[in-house]
Design a protein around this motif. Structure first.
Motif, PDB file in Angstrom:
ATOM      1  N   ASP A  32       0.850  -1.181   0.000  1.00 25.63           N
ATOM      2  CA  ASP A  32       0.000   0.000   0.000  1.00 25.63           C
ATOM      3  C   ASP A  32       0.892   1.239   0.000  1.00 25.63           C
ATOM      4  OD1 ASP A  32      -1.789   2.051   0.449  1.00 25.63           O
ATOM      5  OD2 ASP A  32      -2.665   1.156   2.256  1.00 25.63           O
ATOM      6  N   ILE A  33       0.935   1.960  -1.132  1.00 25.87           N
ATOM      7  CA  ILE A  33       1.829   3.109  -1.234  1.00 25.87           C
ATOM      8  C   ILE A  33       1.360   4.303  -0.407  1.00 25.87           C
ATOM      9  CG2 ILE A  33       2.772   2.432  -3.466  1.00 25.87           C
ATOM     10  CD1 ILE A  33       0.973   4.588  -4.720  1.00 25.87           C
ATOM     11  N   SER A  41       8.921  -0.231   4.310  1.00 29.87           N
ATOM     12  CA  SER A  41      10.224  -0.885   4.473  1.00 29.87           C
ATOM     13  C   SER A  41      10.108  -2.052   5.444  1.00 29.87           C
ATOM     14  CB  SER A  41      11.271   0.102   4.993  1.00 29.87           C
ATOM     15  OG  SER A  41      11.481   1.121   4.074  1.00 29.87           O
ATOM     16  N   GLU A  42       9.429  -1.824   6.543  1.00 28.67           N
ATOM     17  CA  GLU A  42       9.230  -2.890   7.525  1.00 28.67           C
ATOM     18  C   GLU A  42       8.470  -4.057   6.911  1.00 28.67           C
ATOM     19  OE1 GLU A  42       7.181  -0.724  10.563  1.00 28.67           O
ATOM     20  OE2 GLU A  42       9.049  -0.114  11.561  1.00 28.67           O
ATOM     21  N   GLN A  43       7.416  -3.764   6.166  1.00 28.25           N
ATOM     22  CA  GLN A  43       6.639  -4.819   5.514  1.00 28.25           C
ATOM     23  C   GLN A  43       7.498  -5.590   4.515  1.00 28.25           C
ATOM     24  OE1 GLN A  43       3.395  -2.547   3.861  1.00 28.25           O
ATOM     25  NE2 GLN A  43       2.088  -2.912   5.634  1.00 28.25           N
ATOM     26  N   PHE A  44       8.292  -4.852   3.726  1.00 25.55           N
ATOM     27  CA  PHE A  44       9.156  -5.499   2.740  1.00 25.55           C
ATOM     28  C   PHE A  44      10.118  -6.470   3.415  1.00 25.55           C
ATOM     29  CE2 PHE A  44      13.092  -5.687   0.273  1.00 25.55           C
ATOM     30  CZ  PHE A  44      12.599  -6.130  -0.938  1.00 25.55           C
TER      31      PHE A  44
END
Length: 85
Positions: A32-33, A41-44
Motif C-alpha cells: 500500500d503506497i 520498508s518494515e513490511q518489505f
C-alpha cells in the motif's frame, strides 16, 4: 529492522545453494503506497526476509550493490547485459 551486521551476513548468501522454494517471489508483492516509507520498508523486510536473495517467478535472484556504483548504474549493468533475458 535489520542492523548493519545482519545485512552484511545476509549479503553473503549464495544464490546457487539456496533452496529457491524458500525465497520470496516479488511478483506477488503488493504494498500500500499510502503507507509511510518506514512502514513499507518494515513490511518489505518482513515478507522478503533477505533483500539480497529473492525470486522473480521461478528465477532466483541475487541482488548486489557496490564497487562504487550507484543503484542506477547497477541496474543499467543488468539491463544491458546480453546474458540477461
Amino acid at each position: 529492522m535489520l542492523n548493519k551486521e545482519q545485512l552484511e551476513k545476509l549479503s553473503k548468501a549464495d544464490i546457487e545453494t539456496i533452496d529457491k522454494s524458500n525465497l520470496y517471489d516479488v511478483t506477488v508483492l503488493d504494498m500500500d503506497i499510502s503507507e509511510s516509507i518506514l512502514r513499507r520498508s518494515e513490511q518489505f523486510f518482513d515478507l522478503v526476509k533477505n533483500p539480497y536473495t529473492l525470486k522473480v517467478g521461478d528465477v532466483g535472484v541475487k541482488v548486489n550493490f557496490g564497487n562504487g556504483k550507484s543503484f542506477s548504474d547497477s541496474i543499467m549493468d543488468v539491463v544491458m547485459n546480453p546474458n540477461c533475458h
